[in-house]
Design an enzyme around this catalytic site. Sequence first.
Site, short mmCIF file in Angstrom:
data_model
loop_
_atom_site.label_atom_id
_atom_site.label_comp_id
_atom_site.label_asym_id
_atom_site.label_seq_id
_atom_site.Cartn_x
_atom_site.Cartn_y
_atom_site.Cartn_z
N TYR A 50 52.85 25.03 87.51
CA TYR A 50 52.79 23.29 87.24
C TYR A 50 52.02 22.91 88.65
O TYR A 50 52.43 23.44 89.70
CB TYR A 50 54.15 22.94 87.24
CG TYR A 50 54.22 21.39 86.95
CD1 TYR A 50 53.53 20.79 86.04
CD2 TYR A 50 54.73 20.50 88.10
CE1 TYR A 50 53.77 19.35 85.95
CE2 TYR A 50 54.74 19.05 87.82
CZ TYR A 50 54.07 18.74 86.98
OH TYR A 50 54.12 17.29 86.56
N ASP A 64 52.81 9.09 96.37
CA ASP A 64 52.58 9.14 94.90
C ASP A 64 52.38 7.93 94.28
O ASP A 64 53.34 7.47 93.54
CB ASP A 64 53.55 10.02 94.42
CG ASP A 64 53.32 10.43 92.74
OD1 ASP A 64 52.15 10.28 92.26
OD2 ASP A 64 54.23 10.80 92.21
N ASP A 91 49.73 17.83 86.07
CA ASP A 91 50.06 16.16 85.87
C ASP A 91 48.68 15.56 85.96
O ASP A 91 48.17 15.30 87.03
CB ASP A 91 51.09 16.02 87.21
CG ASP A 91 51.68 14.64 87.41
OD1 ASP A 91 51.05 13.81 86.63
OD2 ASP A 91 52.18 14.30 88.26
N ASP A 93 48.76 12.27 85.55
CA ASP A 93 49.12 10.79 85.70
C ASP A 93 49.07 10.01 84.56
O ASP A 93 49.43 10.34 83.49
CB ASP A 93 48.39 9.97 86.97
CG ASP A 93 48.86 10.76 88.30
OD1 ASP A 93 50.11 11.34 88.36
OD2 ASP A 93 48.47 10.40 89.42
N HIS A 118 49.72 16.64 81.25
CA HIS A 118 50.61 15.61 80.65
C HIS A 118 50.27 14.26 81.23
O HIS A 118 49.65 14.00 82.40
CB HIS A 118 52.28 15.84 80.95
CG HIS A 118 52.56 15.65 82.44
ND1 HIS A 118 52.65 14.52 83.16
CD2 HIS A 118 53.08 16.62 83.23
CE1 HIS A 118 53.16 14.56 84.25
NE2 HIS A 118 53.41 16.10 84.40
N GLU A 120 51.16 9.94 81.23
CA GLU A 120 52.51 9.08 81.02
C GLU A 120 52.16 7.84 80.65
O GLU A 120 50.91 7.37 80.87
CB GLU A 120 53.18 9.33 82.47
CG GLU A 120 52.12 8.54 83.63
CD GLU A 120 52.85 9.23 85.08
OE1 GLU A 120 52.94 8.05 85.83
OE2 GLU A 120 52.80 10.23 85.49
N CYS A 128 56.01 7.17 91.51
CA CYS A 128 56.69 8.64 91.40
C CYS A 128 57.58 8.02 90.41
O CYS A 128 58.66 6.88 90.55
CB CYS A 128 57.46 8.64 92.89
SG CYS A 128 58.83 10.12 92.73
N ARG A 163 54.32 12.09 78.53
CA ARG A 163 55.61 12.01 79.49
C ARG A 163 55.89 10.42 79.29
O ARG A 163 55.06 9.58 79.13
CB ARG A 163 55.30 11.90 81.00
CG ARG A 163 56.34 11.38 81.91
CD ARG A 163 56.04 11.92 83.24
NE ARG A 163 56.13 10.70 84.15
CZ ARG A 163 55.98 10.66 85.62
NH1 ARG A 163 55.63 11.97 86.07
NH2 ARG A 163 56.35 9.83 86.30
N GLU A 193 61.15 11.47 81.48
CA GLU A 193 61.23 11.81 83.09
C GLU A 193 62.30 10.80 83.48
O GLU A 193 62.78 9.84 82.73
CB GLU A 193 59.90 11.01 83.67
CG GLU A 193 60.14 10.59 85.13
CD GLU A 193 60.07 12.01 86.07
OE1 GLU A 193 60.87 12.84 85.46
OE2 GLU A 193 59.16 12.17 86.79
N ASN A 216 62.49 18.15 84.01
CA ASN A 216 61.92 17.95 85.17
C ASN A 216 63.31 18.05 85.98
O ASN A 216 64.07 17.27 86.17
CB ASN A 216 61.21 16.56 85.44
CG ASN A 216 60.81 16.37 86.95
OD1 ASN A 216 60.66 17.56 87.71
ND2 ASN A 216 60.39 15.29 87.30
#
Length: 305
Positions: A50, A64, A91, A93, A118, A120, A128, A163, A193, A216
């Site tokens: 990952y 983040d 990731d 975002d 992924h 989101e 974050c 996500r 998440e 996660n």
Amino acid sequence: MNLFSNGQDVGKRREAFKVALAAPEIARLPGAFSPLIARSIEEAGFEGVYVSGAVVAADLALPDIGLTTLTEVAYRARQIARVTELGVLVDADTGFGEPMSAARTVSELEDAGVAGCHLEDQVNPKRCGHLDGKEVVPTELMVRRIRAAVSARRDPNFVICARTDAAGIEGIDAAIERARAYLHAGADMIFPEALHTEEDFRYFRAALPEAWLLANMTEFGKTTLLSAELLEDIGYNAVIYPVTTLRIAMGQVEQALAEIKEHGTQEGWLDRMQHRSRLYELLRYEDYNVFDQNIFTYKKGADDA
């Protein structure tokens, strides 16, 4: 063996990654903050790698909060995918902008050789997932992000995971309804998440019995740390440990630096370091040496004329 790539066709890696997601056993994906960590993950026997957006940002000494760019993330993802035969999940975002940006993100990450990404449903720029103050976009906008990403996908085995951060904002039932919409839009897997408890994970799974689900297990956040065995029993398909290797490494680095500053030597840390010989094994130093010697000693023969 090709020393300068992982030697395996990217299509086969993506196929193998999807097989791992569909298997009865849970796919465990530790986070890699560098190519060398990715190689360690593979040698340790995990099912995938990952690449965390938070870790890419942290490695650049950034928080983040959506400061990294598609170029930076794709570059790091390409470096990591190059050295491992495992599938790499990235990731991405919010897709780095509007739905059209999400489409370009998928195209760039496919070119980087990873197995999936992924996206989101946070407002861009994101935060974050385990911090307060997050905001999510309307479901309809996230659906457009997913549809744009799916439309840009060239390899059907490239996994597009959606996500949702809605559980901590709108409630877990709203997150489940969003997940259904995201699956209908073409997402292959759902990443809920910042669920809090084992009961939350069970509730989410029961509501979406046919969906691939990703858990996660990040430290020091809102989620109770659950074992891979328990998550497998609940029915989750994959689990990520996004920041674990970075936190381990940085914790050790800070302690060692403090001791070196106090005592003026690193001798007390020798038995806690990775030995030079082990590092050379991971780097495949001897294989490079053989390659170099073969090239250096090459002589043109009659058949080469």
